[in-house]
Design a protein around this motif. Structure first.
Motif, PDB file in Angstrom:
ATOM      1  N   ASP A 400       0.834  -1.204   0.000  1.00 47.53           N
ATOM      2  CA  ASP A 400       0.000   0.000   0.000  1.00 47.53           C
ATOM      3  C   ASP A 400       0.869   1.253   0.000  1.00 47.53           C
ATOM      4  O   ASP A 400       0.592   2.220  -0.729  1.00 47.53           O
ATOM      5  CB  ASP A 400      -0.925  -0.016   1.215  1.00 47.53           C
ATOM      6  CG  ASP A 400      -1.846   1.194   1.264  1.00 47.53           C
ATOM      7  OD1 ASP A 400      -2.569   1.430   0.269  1.00 47.53           O
ATOM      8  OD2 ASP A 400      -1.844   1.918   2.281  1.00 47.53           O
ATOM      9  N   LEU A 401       1.914   1.242   0.785  1.00 44.65           N
ATOM     10  CA  LEU A 401       2.821   2.388   0.821  1.00 44.65           C
ATOM     11  C   LEU A 401       3.545   2.535  -0.513  1.00 44.65           C
ATOM     12  O   LEU A 401       3.722   3.655  -1.018  1.00 44.65           O
ATOM     13  CB  LEU A 401       3.822   2.218   1.959  1.00 44.65           C
ATOM     14  CG  LEU A 401       4.712   3.416   2.260  1.00 44.65           C
ATOM     15  CD1 LEU A 401       3.884   4.640   2.645  1.00 44.65           C
ATOM     16  CD2 LEU A 401       5.700   3.081   3.385  1.00 44.65           C
ATOM     17  N   ALA A 402       3.939   1.426  -1.115  1.00 41.71           N
ATOM     18  CA  ALA A 402       4.588   1.478  -2.426  1.00 41.71           C
ATOM     19  C   ALA A 402       3.648   2.075  -3.469  1.00 41.71           C
ATOM     20  O   ALA A 402       4.089   2.812  -4.372  1.00 41.71           O
ATOM     21  CB  ALA A 402       5.033   0.077  -2.840  1.00 41.71           C
ATOM     22  N   ARG A 403       2.367   1.771  -3.365  1.00 38.80           N
ATOM     23  CA  ARG A 403       1.378   2.374  -4.280  1.00 38.80           C
ATOM     24  C   ARG A 403       1.348   3.891  -4.130  1.00 38.80           C
ATOM     25  O   ARG A 403       1.356   4.632  -5.123  1.00 38.80           O
ATOM     26  CB  ARG A 403      -0.003   1.780  -3.989  1.00 38.80           C
ATOM     27  CG  ARG A 403      -1.144   2.430  -4.789  1.00 38.80           C
ATOM     28  CD  ARG A 403      -2.504   1.983  -4.274  1.00 38.80           C
ATOM     29  NE  ARG A 403      -2.709   2.311  -2.880  1.00 38.80           N
ATOM     30  CZ  ARG A 403      -3.092   3.518  -2.432  1.00 38.80           C
ATOM     31  NH1 ARG A 403      -3.252   4.529  -3.294  1.00 38.80           N
ATOM     32  NH2 ARG A 403      -3.279   3.723  -1.137  1.00 38.80           N
ATOM     33  N   ILE A 404       1.336   4.365  -2.893  1.00 40.85           N
ATOM     34  CA  ILE A 404       1.266   5.805  -2.642  1.00 40.85           C
ATOM     35  C   ILE A 404       2.515   6.498  -3.167  1.00 40.85           C
ATOM     36  O   ILE A 404       2.437   7.575  -3.778  1.00 40.85           O
ATOM     37  CB  ILE A 404       1.082   6.057  -1.128  1.00 40.85           C
ATOM     38  CG1 ILE A 404      -0.298   5.546  -0.679  1.00 40.85           C
ATOM     39  CG2 ILE A 404       1.242   7.535  -0.795  1.00 40.85           C
ATOM     40  CD1 ILE A 404      -0.462   5.511   0.820  1.00 40.85           C
ATOM     41  N   TRP A 405       3.669   5.888  -2.976  1.00 39.64           N
ATOM     42  CA  TRP A 405       4.924   6.495  -3.407  1.00 39.64           C
ATOM     43  C   TRP A 405       5.276   6.154  -4.856  1.00 39.64           C
ATOM     44  O   TRP A 405       6.242   6.697  -5.397  1.00 39.64           O
ATOM     45  CB  TRP A 405       6.058   6.040  -2.490  1.00 39.64           C
ATOM     46  CG  TRP A 405       5.979   6.608  -1.098  1.00 39.64           C
ATOM     47  CD1 TRP A 405       5.213   7.655  -0.685  1.00 39.64           C
ATOM     48  CD2 TRP A 405       6.709   6.167   0.044  1.00 39.64           C
ATOM     49  NE1 TRP A 405       5.418   7.900   0.649  1.00 39.64           N
ATOM     50  CE2 TRP A 405       6.334   6.998   1.138  1.00 39.64           C
ATOM     51  CE3 TRP A 405       7.631   5.155   0.273  1.00 39.64           C
ATOM     52  CZ2 TRP A 405       6.861   6.840   2.414  1.00 39.64           C
ATOM     53  CZ3 TRP A 405       8.157   5.000   1.553  1.00 39.64           C
ATOM     54  CH2 TRP A 405       7.783   5.828   2.605  1.00 39.64           C
ATOM     55  N   ASN A 406       4.510   5.237  -5.447  1.00 38.86           N
ATOM     56  CA  ASN A 406       4.748   4.789  -6.818  1.00 38.86           C
ATOM     57  C   ASN A 406       6.159   4.234  -6.984  1.00 38.86           C
ATOM     58  O   ASN A 406       6.919   4.608  -7.878  1.00 38.86           O
ATOM     59  CB  ASN A 406       4.498   5.916  -7.831  1.00 38.86           C
ATOM     60  CG  ASN A 406       4.339   5.385  -9.255  1.00 38.86           C
ATOM     61  OD1 ASN A 406       3.821   4.284  -9.453  1.00 38.86           O
ATOM     62  ND2 ASN A 406       4.788   6.148 -10.234  1.00 38.86           N
ATOM     63  N   VAL A 407       6.495   3.308  -6.088  1.00 43.84           N
ATOM     64  CA  VAL A 407       7.759   2.583  -6.186  1.00 43.84           C
ATOM     65  C   VAL A 407       7.455   1.093  -6.062  1.00 43.84           C
ATOM     66  O   VAL A 407       6.347   0.699  -5.687  1.00 43.84           O
ATOM     67  CB  VAL A 407       8.756   3.016  -5.087  1.00 43.84           C
ATOM     68  CG1 VAL A 407       9.115   4.484  -5.236  1.00 43.84           C
ATOM     69  CG2 VAL A 407       8.201   2.737  -3.690  1.00 43.84           C
ATOM     70  N   GLU A 408       8.420   0.265  -6.336  1.00 45.75           N
ATOM     71  CA  GLU A 408       8.257  -1.169  -6.154  1.00 45.75           C
ATOM     72  C   GLU A 408       8.318  -1.506  -4.657  1.00 45.75           C
ATOM     73  O   GLU A 408       9.131  -0.919  -3.919  1.00 45.75           O
ATOM     74  CB  GLU A 408       9.350  -1.930  -6.896  1.00 45.75           C
ATOM     75  CG  GLU A 408       9.321  -1.763  -8.401  1.00 45.75           C
ATOM     76  CD  GLU A 408       8.077  -2.361  -9.030  1.00 45.75           C
ATOM     77  OE1 GLU A 408       7.401  -3.185  -8.362  1.00 45.75           O
ATOM     78  OE2 GLU A 408       7.781  -2.016 -10.199  1.00 45.75           O
ATOM     79  N   LYS A 533       8.997   4.665  -9.919  1.00 44.53           N
ATOM     80  CA  LYS A 533       9.175   3.567 -10.865  1.00 44.53           C
ATOM     81  C   LYS A 533       8.813   3.937 -12.301  1.00 44.53           C
ATOM     82  O   LYS A 533       9.193   3.227 -13.249  1.00 44.53           O
ATOM     83  CB  LYS A 533       8.358   2.356 -10.421  1.00 44.53           C
ATOM     84  CG  LYS A 533       6.859   2.531 -10.466  1.00 44.53           C
ATOM     85  CD  LYS A 533       6.152   1.271  -9.982  1.00 44.53           C
ATOM     86  CE  LYS A 533       4.640   1.402 -10.080  1.00 44.53           C
ATOM     87  NZ  LYS A 533       3.963   0.165  -9.612  1.00 44.53           N
ATOM     88  N   ASP A 534       8.117   5.076 -12.487  1.00 45.21           N
ATOM     89  CA  ASP A 534       7.781   5.533 -13.829  1.00 45.21           C
ATOM     90  C   ASP A 534       8.749   6.599 -14.338  1.00 45.21           C
ATOM     91  O   ASP A 534       8.512   7.200 -15.396  1.00 45.21           O
ATOM     92  CB  ASP A 534       6.358   6.097 -13.849  1.00 45.21           C
ATOM     93  CG  ASP A 534       5.315   5.022 -13.563  1.00 45.21           C
ATOM     94  OD1 ASP A 534       5.551   3.863 -13.946  1.00 45.21           O
ATOM     95  OD2 ASP A 534       4.284   5.345 -12.947  1.00 45.21           O
ATOM     96  N   GLY A 535       9.794   6.844 -13.574  1.00 51.86           N
ATOM     97  CA  GLY A 535      10.783   7.824 -14.000  1.00 51.86           C
ATOM     98  C   GLY A 535      10.433   9.248 -13.649  1.00 51.86           C
ATOM     99  O   GLY A 535      11.145  10.180 -14.046  1.00 51.86           O
TER     100      GLY A 535
END
Length: 821
Positions: A400-408, A533-535
């Motif tokens: 869930d935290l990775a989703r918020i930060w948009n990282v793996e 993760k999207d640059g």
């Protein structure tokens, strides 16, 4: 209106009130240079940054400089009152020795440079270390005095940007056990109680909490209850004869390091006399049977032997606690920094669970904080935990935290518990942490066993960055020093010990080139070019309000839900207690009012730890123990302290605070009234011990432990026999260079040991074996806190607040300063 010397009268005048009544307003004001309120150009809202109470105030500004402060009458926390540090501490902002330009070490000396140079050195070193070793080479050690926006940004940079698990705050020294105790009992951080419980309680118990000096405005609230009709009974647990102890109904002064045995005996008596809410236990709690069996082993007679407290005194305290209809308990450093810290603090939670006294007016437990923004350190993940009280051992929370930060998810370190501060120092010592960034704290004075700490921080292989207001003892060891802006020079939010969020507005410009901590962290992230993760840029916010909005979104759906709080709402209303969301748009005064806890296995912040070993419970163990999300009772047996007295070191040394100073005095010693009130270190011992040693008041003595020695003037006090007390605030920055650490130290932490609680990882500052000897016979009283003259402070008590019970020497017709929100 009456003008008072608030050094001589630190708690001000009394405004008595009774149970269930609203605490009357009393507005405290201090203006420098003989100014009047009418001469002030503007009043800027903020709250205190020199203790954890969160006193709301307005900053007086004239000619673009701070000239005073005024308590905010309409705020829920302090109803207009301010403590001495609030009233005078702001003067440090204008000190001539503020850092105004960055410094870098060249040829062994710190020299001034520009920001591009300083940040370039830091970023270059970061990149080299990431290439050579990876994220484990870098650690961050922060504070309990920054703003929520700054902690959250630092947490994102450390966890998601760099990927290090080495992030903690100096809150490890003061508030880690508060968080740990709450996690053990409720599986989540967050204070169950509220300051307003003082207004309703018929018994108030203070466990290792000298509130009169650490949260003096909250103590003022209790004093006003004691002065009113139907005052509460007070139970005090403290080896010193503090101001709290002197007004207590029952004072228990146990031998340091025996708190678990004492609490077990109190619980033994309460359970034996069936002062138990069986219905509450059945429906809302697990673990009672284990506690009942454990405390059977601790009748008052056994505890009396361990604690050196009379058995009948223990029974008397148990009768008061067991007879309470509305019990409020507070806990602080006397438990948190002592042996078996978490186990002892958890027993206070157990007391409330056994009695069913949570979530109702006057019924609460406050595992208090020691710093103004310690709560934010924990909420926002700057203590190493995941932000939003997410569980690092729960993969769904990490995702869930990775989703918020948009990282793996794999980019967020969660392979092991976060690295606590004492372990970080060990990693620096052995060379695995090669860059340490210290912000707004002074570990060269505040950490234990200072000879070792100085050696660790002075290693040539360590790249040390210090971000602070002054050239502290720690900054003097740094490779790069960054000048930071402080309270009143920047905008941000912070949360006090009862979950009240305040907005602190910028009132004046910082000196020279000093920058807000948020701007420094944002600049670091930008120069490192941290990406998701999207640059895209990992850190997308650019100022305090946008950072707060990012934090609000991160908190959504979590126990510390801020989504209903905005800057506009804080400006309109003042302090608001979280959780504040669609369900609780006005905030939440008390937690667990319905007997429901944030302890469901899929939601909770923590699965808990073994109180003896500190080993984390596995998710399967927790689910088997607490499948339906109840509160958890954990029992503990007394274990003897690790460093008992010996013939060579016959005393127990305990350290602590004085009312007039905060931490290592980097601010309070630069306020003349506060510095004059407590100008130098002293040591307390009992009259019996002084007589046995042939010592008298004001003698210069040397206190020593196996690690070092400190010289101080002696103060003969009401402390229990066999115990010495040293205030820990005093370092070396403002002292004669000839008195630098050379066997003639003045810093209490020259003496403390490298040891910590197994569950909270909080260092133990209160159970070291010590000796004391005469150096020179004195010719006057020791320089303990004194009632020195200071600029007077205005107490304004409205007639509607004080009523007929207000003091006769007060002008009840005086106008109340307008609450300028």
């Amino acid at each position: 209106m009456v003008r008072r010397d608030r050094i001589a009268e630190p708690w001000g005048s009394r405004t008595p009130y009774g149970p269930g009544e609203r605490w009357p307003v009393r507005v405290d004001t201090y203006l420098a240079d003989g100014l009047t309120s009418e001469q002030v150009d503007r009043w800027v809202p903020t709250a205190s940054i020199l203790h954890s109470n969160g006193d709301a105030m307005d900053i007086a500004v004239k000619d673009d400089r701070i000239v005073g402060v005024r308590g905010r009458s309409g705020d829920r926390v302090n109803h207009g009152r301010l403590d001495p540090k609030d009233l005078y501490g702001w003067q440090a902002n204008a000190s001539a020795d503020r850092l105004t330009r960055p410094l870098v070490r060249r040829g062994g000396r710190l020299v001034e440079c520009d920001w591009d140079t300083a940040m370039g050195v830091i970023v270059d070193r970061t990149r080299v270390l990431l290439d050579e070793q990876g994220p484990s080479a870098i650690g961050f050690y922060t504070s309990g005095q920054l703003f929520a926006e700054e902690y959250y940004t630092l947490g994102v940079i450390a966890h998601a940007g760099i990927g290090t698990n080495h992030l903690d705050g100096n809150t490890r020294l003061c508030t880690a056990t508060a968080a740990a105790a709450l996690k053990e009992s409720f599986a989540c951080d967050g204070q169950p109680g509220s300051y307003s419980d003082v207004d309703h309680a018929d018994v108030i118990a203070l466990f290792g909490h000298n509130m009169a000096e650490t949260q003096s405005v909250l103590w003022t609230r209790i004093l006003d209850r004691l002065a009113g009709p139907r005052p509460p009974a007070i139970v005090c647990v403290d080896p010193r004869n503090t101001p709290v102890a002197r007004v207590a109904t029952v004072h228990l002064a146990p031998r340091p390091g025996t708190n678990v045995a004492l609490l077990n005996a109190l619980l033994h008596e309460i359970i034996a006399h069936d002062r138990v809410d069986h219905d509450y236990l059945e429906h809302h709690v697990v673990g009672f049977d284990e506690l009942r069996d454990r405390v059977r082993e601790y009748p008052p007679e056994r505890a009396a032997e361990i604690c050196d407290v009379p058995a009948e005194r223990i029974r008397e305290a148990a009768r008061v606690l067991g007879g309470a209809r509305r019990l409020l308990s507070t806990v602080l450093q006397g438990f948190y920094q002592s042996h078996q810290a978490t186990a002892a603090a958890v027993q206070v939670n157990n007391l409330h669970l056994v009695r069913g006294m949570l979530g109702k007016p006057g019924c609460g437990v406050m595992q208090m904080n020691g710093q103004p923004t310690a709560q934010n350190t924990r909420e926002c993940g700057a203590d190493g935990d995941l932000p939003g009280f997410r569980n690092w051992a729960n993969d769904a929370h990490v995702h869930d935290l990775a989703r918020i930060w948009n990282v793996e998810p794999a980019d967020i370190p969660h392979y092991a518990p976060p690295t606590h501060a004492m372990q970080m120092i060990r990693y620096v010592e052995d060379g695995s942490i090669r860059m340490l960034w210290v912000s707004a704290t002074n570990p060269a004075v505040s950490l234990p066993e200072l000879r070792r700490i100085r050696s660790v921080l002075s290693q040539e292989r360590l790249f040390l960055v210090v971000q602070d207001l002054f050239l502290t003892e720690t900054a003097d060891l740094a490779d790069v020093v960054l000048p930071a802006a402080t309270w009143a020079e920047k905008t941000g939010t912070f949360t006090n010990a009862d979950r009240t969020v305040h907005l602190s507005e910028k009132a004046v410009e910082p000196p020279g080139e000093a920058r807000p901590d948020l701007d420094i962290f944002l600049d670091y992230a930008r120069r490192l070019d941290l990406r998701d993760k999207d640059g895209q840029a990992l850190v997308t916010w650019h100022d305090p309000e946008s950072a707060f909005d990012a934090w609000r979104e991160c908190s959504r759906g979590r126990p510390c839900d801020y989504t209903g709080i905005t800057y506009a709402k804080l400006r309109e209303r003042g302090g608001i207690q979280w959780p504040c969301n669609d369900e609780n748009p006005d905030g939440t005064e008390r937690l667990y009012a319905d007997g429901k806890f944030w302890s469901e296995p899929d939601y909770c912040e923590s699965y808990g730890r073994d109180l003896l070993t500190g080993a984390p419970l596995e998710p399967t163990e927790y689910k088997a123990m607490n499948p339906t999300g109840k509160a958890v009772i954990k029992a503990a047996a007394h274990q003897p302290p690790h460093e008992p007295p010996t013939p060579e070191f016959p005393y127990v040394l305990t350290t602590g605070r004085t009312l007039f100073h905060f931490h290592t005095r980097t601010k309070t010693a630069r306020a003349p009234q506060l510095c004059d009130a407590a100008p130098d270190v002293w040591v307390e011992c009992s009259a019996g011990d002084a007589a046995a040693e042939g010592l008298g008041e004001g003698d210069e003595v040397e206190v020593s432990t196996p690690r070092g020695s400190v010289r101080a003037r002696l103060r003969v006090s009401g402390i229990r026999d066999g115990v010495l007390f040293l205030p820990f605030h005093y370092g070396y920055w403002d002292h004669d260079p000839g008195d630098e650490p050379d066997g003639k130290g003045r810093a209490a932490n020259e003496l403390t040991l490298t040891d910590w609680d197994p569950a909270s990882k909080q260092p133990i500052f209160k159970t070291a074996a010590a000796a004391m000897r005469l150096i020179q016979v004195g010719n006057g009283p020791a320089p303990a806190p004194t009632n020195t003259a200071s600029a007077p402070v205005t107490d304004a008590v409205p007639a509607t607040a004080g009523g007929p019970t207000a003091r006769a020497d007060e002008d009840l017709d005086a106008p109340t300063p307008r609450d300028a929100r």
